[in-house]
Design an enzyme around this catalytic site. Structure first.
Site, PDB file in Angstrom:
ATOM      1  N   GLY A   1       9.561  -6.949   7.530  1.00  0.00           N
ATOM      2  CA  GLY A   1      10.545  -5.874   7.616  1.00  0.00           C
ATOM      3  C   GLY A   1      11.758  -6.012   6.714  1.00  0.00           C
ATOM      4  O   GLY A   1      12.833  -5.546   7.075  1.00  0.00           O
ATOM      5  N   SER A   2      11.586  -6.597   5.514  1.00  0.00           N
ATOM      6  CA  SER A   2      12.760  -6.672   4.632  1.00  0.00           C
ATOM      7  C   SER A   2      13.172  -5.270   4.155  1.00  0.00           C
ATOM      8  O   SER A   2      14.368  -4.989   4.003  1.00  0.00           O
ATOM      9  CB  SER A   2      12.515  -7.613   3.453  1.00  0.00           C
ATOM     10  OG  SER A   2      11.571  -7.078   2.557  1.00  0.00           O
TER      11      SER A   2
ATOM     12  N   LEU B   1       0.579  -1.115   7.816  1.00  0.00           N
ATOM     13  CA  LEU B   1      -0.771  -1.352   7.290  1.00  0.00           C
ATOM     14  C   LEU B   1      -1.857  -0.522   7.959  1.00  0.00           C
ATOM     15  O   LEU B   1      -3.029  -0.632   7.603  1.00  0.00           O
ATOM     16  CB  LEU B   1      -1.108  -2.847   7.406  1.00  0.00           C
ATOM     17  CG  LEU B   1      -0.076  -3.776   6.751  1.00  0.00           C
ATOM     18  CD1 LEU B   1      -0.517  -5.223   6.844  1.00  0.00           C
ATOM     19  CD2 LEU B   1       0.170  -3.389   5.298  1.00  0.00           C
TER      20      LEU B   1
ATOM     21  N   ASN C   1       6.038   6.841   2.388  1.00  0.00           N
ATOM     22  CA  ASN C   1       5.493   5.480   2.367  1.00  0.00           C
ATOM     23  C   ASN C   1       5.995   4.788   1.111  1.00  0.00           C
ATOM     24  O   ASN C   1       6.150   5.415   0.066  1.00  0.00           O
ATOM     25  CB  ASN C   1       3.957   5.559   2.325  1.00  0.00           C
ATOM     26  CG  ASN C   1       3.304   4.185   2.214  1.00  0.00           C
ATOM     27  OD1 ASN C   1       3.661   3.252   2.936  1.00  0.00           O
ATOM     28  ND2 ASN C   1       2.341   4.050   1.315  1.00  0.00           N
TER      29      ASN C   1
ATOM     30  N   HIS D   1       4.891   1.816  -1.507  1.00  0.00           N
ATOM     31  CA  HIS D   1       3.742   1.000  -1.939  1.00  0.00           C
ATOM     32  C   HIS D   1       4.216   0.120  -3.092  1.00  0.00           C
ATOM     33  O   HIS D   1       4.943   0.598  -3.966  1.00  0.00           O
ATOM     34  CB  HIS D   1       2.590   1.913  -2.377  1.00  0.00           C
ATOM     35  CG  HIS D   1       1.371   1.145  -2.757  1.00  0.00           C
ATOM     36  ND1 HIS D   1       0.544   0.562  -1.827  1.00  0.00           N
ATOM     37  CD2 HIS D   1       0.861   0.824  -3.980  1.00  0.00           C
ATOM     38  CE1 HIS D   1      -0.435  -0.077  -2.452  1.00  0.00           C
ATOM     39  NE2 HIS D   1      -0.262   0.075  -3.749  1.00  0.00           N
TER      40      HIS D   1
ATOM     41  N   ASP E   1      -2.165   5.673   0.710  1.00  0.00           N
ATOM     42  CA  ASP E   1      -1.431   5.632  -0.560  1.00  0.00           C
ATOM     43  C   ASP E   1      -1.607   6.881  -1.421  1.00  0.00           C
ATOM     44  O   ASP E   1      -1.568   6.800  -2.658  1.00  0.00           O
ATOM     45  CB  ASP E   1      -1.831   4.378  -1.368  1.00  0.00           C
ATOM     46  CG  ASP E   1      -1.532   3.090  -0.610  1.00  0.00           C
ATOM     47  OD1 ASP E   1      -0.534   3.056   0.120  1.00  0.00           O
ATOM     48  OD2 ASP E   1      -2.318   2.135  -0.741  1.00  0.00           O
TER      49      ASP E   1
END
Ligand code: GAR
Length: 218
Positions: free
Chosen positions: A20-21, A101, A118, A120, A161
């Site tokens: 969770g950075s 994920l 999202n 990626h 994605d």
């Protein structure tokens, strides 16, 4: 048109599977409550993993955290219904997948069309898709011999994605790079790009037109 906020803060849910950075950067920039002048606030964190560092970060920030694992549900639709229930309870205007994920179920994608993004860690449409996460992405970039990589933030559709690209940043890929070194270089950019995109959406500066996105800059 994506979610906008005029006088009200955009209420954000973050879905995260790992450390969770990226979530932390969002919590720092968009803390819960009305004290900060930020145009958005993170009010909900959902993880599929009970031990996810992301949940600890949520707890430290005083944000509602929940574990919702698809394996607990007999069908994707029921998993989606639980997510939608939480989003409704917290009046969520924007969902952010930050190291998440799992595939988001179609009923959630439909309800949050152009309101779910999202991040990626590669330049989509390359090096994305099912199973492409974390170090696998960077290993694939190195194997291919690409000279550039970097994060992509996009609206989410029903495929891994895929969906309209909002923003990308490029970083160099060096011959000597390990997957870890490349990941760190990309992650540094992720930490700037994701909050920037949330800010753009929260201030009504992101427009979706078919498969393309227009950013309205001052
Ligand atoms: C990030 O690099 C994010 O881009 C990636 O997982 C990492 C999560 O890091 N996401 C994917 O690979 C999704 N396909 P974090 O938990 O420290 O934010």
């Amino acid at each position: 048109m994506a979610a906008t906020a005029k006088n009200k803060k955009l209420r954000v849910a973050v879905l995260a599977s790992g450390g969770g950075s990226n979530l932390q950067c969002l919590l720092d920039r968009f803390p819960p409550g009305d004290d900060s002048p930020a145009p958005a606030q993170v009010v909900l964190v959902v993880s599929d993993r009970p031990g996810a560092g992301a949940l600890e970060r949520a707890a430290r920030a005083g944000v509602h955290g929940e574990v919702v694992s698809p394996s607990e549900f007999a069908a994707a639709e029921l998993f989606g219904a639980r997510l939608l229930e939480l989003f409704a309870q917290e009046r969520i205007g924007l969902v952010v997948l930050a190291g998440y994920l799992k595939l988001v179920p179609p009923n959630v994608v439909a309800r949050y069309s152009n309101r779910m993004i999202n991040i990626h860690p590669a330049l989509l449409p390359s090096f994305g898709g099912k199973g492409m996460y974390g170090s696998r992405v960077h290993e694939a970039v190195l194997r291919f011999g690409a000279k550039l990589s970097g994060p992509t933030v996009h609206f989410v559709n029903e495929h891994y994605d895929r969906g309209p690209v909002i923003a990308q940043r490029a970083v160099p890929v060096y011959f000597e790079d390990s997957a870890g070194q490349l990941a760190a270089r990309v992650l540094e950019q992720e930490h700037e790009l994701l909050p920037e995109v949330v800010d753009l959406i929260a201030t009504g500066r992101v427009e979706v037109s078919g498969e393309r996105v227009r950013i309205i800059r001052d």
